[in-house]
Design a protein around this motif. Structure first.
Motif, PDB file in Angstrom:
ATOM      1  N   GLU A 177      37.953  44.168  43.323  1.00  0.00           N
ATOM      2  CA  GLU A 177      39.377  43.971  43.594  1.00  0.00           C
ATOM      3  C   GLU A 177      39.539  42.723  44.443  1.00  0.00           C
ATOM      4  N   GLY A 178      39.736  41.577  43.819  1.00  0.00           N
ATOM      5  CA  GLY A 178      39.861  40.334  44.572  1.00  0.00           C
ATOM      6  C   GLY A 178      41.235  40.169  45.197  1.00  0.00           C
ATOM      7  N   ASN A 179      41.411  39.067  45.877  1.00  0.00           N
ATOM      8  CA  ASN A 179      42.709  38.650  46.373  1.00  0.00           C
ATOM      9  C   ASN A 179      42.764  37.130  46.283  1.00  0.00           C
ATOM     10  N   ARG A 180      43.864  36.524  46.691  1.00  0.00           N
ATOM     11  CA  ARG A 180      44.025  35.086  46.507  1.00  0.00           C
ATOM     12  C   ARG A 180      42.959  34.295  47.250  1.00  0.00           C
ATOM     13  N   GLN A 181      42.637  34.724  48.457  1.00  0.00           N
ATOM     14  CA  GLN A 181      41.637  34.017  49.243  1.00  0.00           C
ATOM     15  C   GLN A 181      40.259  34.082  48.581  1.00  0.00           C
ATOM     16  N   VAL A 182      39.895  35.250  48.087  1.00  0.00           N
ATOM     17  CA  VAL A 182      38.591  35.406  47.450  1.00  0.00           C
ATOM     18  C   VAL A 182      38.532  34.612  46.148  1.00  0.00           C
ATOM     19  N   VAL A 183      39.584  34.680  45.334  1.00  0.00           N
ATOM     20  CA  VAL A 183      39.616  33.932  44.076  1.00  0.00           C
ATOM     21  C   VAL A 183      39.482  32.436  44.340  1.00  0.00           C
ATOM     22  N   THR A 197      34.382  37.650  41.434  1.00  0.00           N
ATOM     23  CA  THR A 197      35.333  38.661  41.880  1.00  0.00           C
ATOM     24  C   THR A 197      36.032  39.270  40.675  1.00  0.00           C
ATOM     25  N   ASN A 198      36.727  40.379  40.909  1.00  0.00           N
ATOM     26  CA  ASN A 198      37.440  41.117  39.858  1.00  0.00           C
ATOM     27  C   ASN A 198      36.499  41.489  38.714  1.00  0.00           C
ATOM     28  N   THR A 199      35.371  42.099  39.067  1.00  0.00           N
ATOM     29  CA  THR A 199      34.397  42.491  38.045  1.00  0.00           C
ATOM     30  C   THR A 199      34.864  43.705  37.256  1.00  0.00           C
ATOM     31  N   ARG A 200      35.806  44.450  37.793  1.00  0.00           N
ATOM     32  CA  ARG A 200      36.294  45.635  37.083  1.00  0.00           C
ATOM     33  C   ARG A 200      37.315  45.196  36.039  1.00  0.00           C
ATOM     34  N   VAL A 250      45.609  40.302  37.201  1.00  0.00           N
ATOM     35  CA  VAL A 250      44.328  40.292  37.910  1.00  0.00           C
ATOM     36  C   VAL A 250      44.590  39.907  39.365  1.00  0.00           C
ATOM     37  N   PRO A 251      44.143  40.700  40.328  1.00  0.00           N
ATOM     38  CA  PRO A 251      44.410  40.391  41.738  1.00  0.00           C
ATOM     39  C   PRO A 251      43.933  39.003  42.132  1.00  0.00           C
ATOM     40  N   GLY A 252      44.811  38.248  42.806  1.00  0.00           N
ATOM     41  CA  GLY A 252      44.449  36.930  43.304  1.00  0.00           C
ATOM     42  C   GLY A 252      44.653  35.799  42.328  1.00  0.00           C
ATOM     43  N   VAL A 253      44.971  36.099  41.075  1.00  0.00           N
ATOM     44  CA  VAL A 253      45.221  35.071  40.065  1.00  0.00           C
ATOM     45  C   VAL A 253      46.722  34.969  39.843  1.00  0.00           C
ATOM     46  N   GLU A 254      47.255  33.769  39.936  1.00  0.00           N
ATOM     47  CA  GLU A 254      48.693  33.562  39.821  1.00  0.00           C
ATOM     48  C   GLU A 254      49.035  32.882  38.505  1.00  0.00           C
ATOM     49  N   ILE A 255      50.199  33.217  37.983  1.00  0.00           N
ATOM     50  CA  ILE A 255      50.682  32.574  36.760  1.00  0.00           C
ATOM     51  C   ILE A 255      50.839  31.082  37.018  1.00  0.00           C
TER      52      ILE A 255
END
Length: 681
Positions: free
Chosen positions: A159-165, A211-214, A220-225
């Motif tokens: 479960e990523g977030n913007r910082q991790v991505v 990140t976001n391996t699930r 997808v958490p942390g990925v923006e349009i």
């Protein structure tokens, strides 16, 4: 059973079926990765083979382990009745009725089935073998620089977030640039294809820097349009699209009767006859049939794998992520991938393709209420082609031809007709007192400078490497970068002259709502790309302090003596077994206080605003000019920057000097970043 089986190992005699030690699905989504970094090199092969001898299928993502019932419920994707716009009768070449509530869970990192009210995980086999390697990965990642995200926990991988991505993408591209630099320095046989992008991706996926391996349906958490990517493998390391080559990413969901595929994302990159004229509608062509392979005979596409997943998602009505491949406006041979948001499949049909064979077609409609992405690209292309005029255009080129690429001036906010008057000039102006006095000379190369050449003084100043890749992208931040200058006899196309080539992207000065004038680009900008130099008049510190009492000029001064937030941008040597001691620091080495004022004259850099989370950074560059050393401040992209995104850098904080407080120079920051410090200057 999966793969070959040795029947001699089966237990003899009657089997107690009440004791089930392991349950493993026939189709496993586990990645078959090398057990150690010394394993076989990455091989780019189709997702379903054939594979060269000695290599296993490559899937970037490992299914999560020990997923509890509670965690599945907390992150489930709830299917709903499609909105009215999708309620019309659907044409389909194969569309049996499916109960939307049958065993469908949006976050299907593992195949989950129902039996007698219990939930059981079908993909836990092999977890013991992965636990040991998982701990090693955590130890390895945690040892990385403190300026990156410290460690990537198992939760952040799932479960990523913007910082991790952002951190994963920066680390990936830093490694890719270094591998490209190392390959450029080698003498490889003609015809050898160098794929530093795939090598870097394989290293990160193997070591767990992702990140976001699930796998999941929907966002997808942390990925923006609107996010952009220059390599397909980037989509894999952040979990947006797990197929390194295939255009359809899917997974299986367990129903009451059988497992069925569910489409998660598609990449429309122009390989087939996709219709992408409408920014909210995409007619996507299914995969297979060798329609785009000149070496193989074309055949009808089959309703299997990704095609079947799209058909099932049509009936389910689930969201599908769409990534569109676009041509790069700067480099026509490069493709840029833009995440265009969530779509739903509205209908499907068969039709004859150009090859004469049957192809599946899927009509996807963009879900309303999402920010524009592909529509922005289409609008910019219309401006470039002259099909539509730029709203609020004041000047098509505020440089009056001083730059080879025009810079437009736009205000679609209010009636202001432009910034205060200033003189535009593309080169920094030195005074006699600001010149370096020590004598110097350039290289003696008669052709393009080559990395590793012991007779090239410019390359030797850069530790034997060219600081840029073959396509002009900065590899690493350095205390100082030494370019070939006008005094060097090497050819003008020498790739060690990047910051002297002028503007390479189409920039635009525009009016903001609350920050005055700002700068952005019509073109996508790759991380490490040179944007512009800070141009103005080089002044001494005494004159700067006198001018500072006027108060206004702070907006138009670049000062190397200020305190800037440190950040990590270079690659991690441990990822490719390089010695840390051989790598230079990212701290800058300015030989004297260097201050540039662009209040009365300068270039586009004077319009870049401050941000506490900037997407641009500065790098000192030296080269020889008229047998004198010239110091310059060059700006490079910190990460990939989508079109029409404001360009910002860190203004820094003025130092306290001789006991006098500089707090009166600080100004309120309006950057809006989550890391905003509240002030700058």
């Amino acid at each position: 059973m999966e793969g070959g089986s040795d029947y001699s190992t089966f237990p003899q005699g009657p089997i107690d079926k009440t004791k089930v030690l392991e349950v493993k699905p026939f189709r496993s989504l586990y990645p078959m990765l090398p057990s150690s970094p010394e394993g076989p090199a990455f091989v780019c092969a189709p997702p379903y083979g054939p594979f060269p001898a000695g290599f296993s299928p490559f899937y970037p993502f490992i299914a999560p382990q020990n997923v509890s019932h509670a965690s599945q419920n907390n992150h489930s994707y709830h299917t709903q009745t499609p909105p009215a716009s999708f309620a019309a009768p659907i044409r389909s070449f194969r569309s049996p009725e499916i109960n939307l509530s049958d065993g469908f869970n949006g976050e299907m990192g593992s195949s989950v089935g129902k039996k007698r009210g219990k939930v059981y995980n079908l993909q836990e086999s092999g977890s013991r073998q992965r636990k040991a390697r998982k701990s090693d990965v955590l130890d390895f990642v945690a040892s990385s620089s403190k300026d990156f995200v410290v460690g990537i926990s198992s939760y952040e991988r799932d479960e990523g977030n913007r910082q991790v991505v952002t951190s994963v993408l920066i680390r990936y591209d830093a490694l890719r640039r270094r591998l490209s630099q190392m390959e450029d320095a080698k003498e490889s046989p003609t015809g050898i294809i160098r794929r530093a992008d795939l090598k870097a991706g394989n290293i990160l996926l193997t070591t767990g820097v992702r990140t976001n391996t699930r796998k999941r349906v929907g966002a997808v958490p942390g990925v923006e349009i609107g996010d952009i990517f220059f390599f397909r493998i980037e989509l894999c390391v952040i979990g947006l699209h797990s197929q390194s080559m295939a255009g359809i990413d899917f997974m299986t969901s367990r129903g009451d009767l059988e497992e069925e595929p569910v489409a998660l994302s598609i990449v429309s990159s122009g390989g087939y006859d996709d219709d992408a004229e409408d920014s909210d509608i995409l007619v996507y062509t299914g995969q297979g049939g060798n329609a785009n392979n000149k070496d193989k005979q074309s055949s009808d596409q089959k309703l299997e794998r990704g095609n079947l997943a799209l058909e099932r998602s049509l009936r389910r009505g689930n969201e599908v992520r769409v990534i569109r491949g676009m041509k790069d406006g700067v480099s026509l041979n490069t493709k840029v991938y833009v995440y265009d948001g969530l779509y739903r499949i509205q209908e499907s049909w068969k039709e004859k393709g150009k090859s004469g064979c049957n192809m599946f077609k899927y009509k996807l409609v963009r879900m309303p209420g999402q920010p524009g992405a592909f529509s922005v690209w289409k609008l910019i292309q219309n401006w470039k082609d002259g099909l539509s005029s730029r709203v609020g255009l004041i000047l098509p080129d505020l440089t009056s031809g001083a730059e080879s690429t025009p810079v437009s001036l736009v205000n679609d906010i209010d009636d202001e007709k432009g910034p205060a008057y200033f003189t535009y000039f593309p080169r920094v102006k030195y005074t006699k007192s600001s010149r370096l006095t020590q004598p110097s000379s350039g290289c003696n190369c008669r052709s393009a400078c080559l990395p590793g050449n012991p007779n090239c003084s410019c390359m030797q100043k850069n530790r034997g490497y060219c600081p840029y890749t073959a396509n002009g992208v900065l590899v690493s931040r350095k205390p100082m970068i030494y370019e070939c200058g006008p005094s060097c006899p090497c050819t003008p196309n020498c790739k060690n002259r990047v910051s002297q080539t002028g503007l390479r992207v189409h920039l635009e000065v525009f009016k903001t709502k609350d920050k005055g004038w700002a700068l952005r680009s019509w073109d996508p900008i790759r991380a490490g790309t040179f944007i512009c130099e800070y141009v103005g008049e080089v002044i001494d510190k005494v004159k700067s302090r006198q001018d500072g009492e006027e108060g206004e000029h702070d907006d138009y001064v670049f000062d190397t003596t200020r305190v800037y937030d440190s950040f990590k941008w270079n690659y991690e040597p441990g990822l490719i077994d390089e010695d840390d001691s051989n790598q230079s620091t990212e701290e800058y080495d300015i030989p004297f206080p260097f201050i540039i004022s662009s209040k009365n004259g300068g270039n586009v850099a004077r319009f870049m605003n401050h941000s506490c989370s900037p997407n641009v950074f500065w790098q000192p560059v030296m080269f020889e000019e008229n047998n004198e050393t010239s110091l310059h401040i060059a700006f490079f992209a910190m990460r990939h920057i989508p079109p029409m995104t404001e360009l910002t850098y860190d203004y820094g904080i003025a130092r306290s000097d001789e006991g006098n407080s500089d707090t009166h120079r600080k100004r309120k920051c309006l950057c809006g970043s989550p890391k905003c410090q509240g002030y700058f200057g």
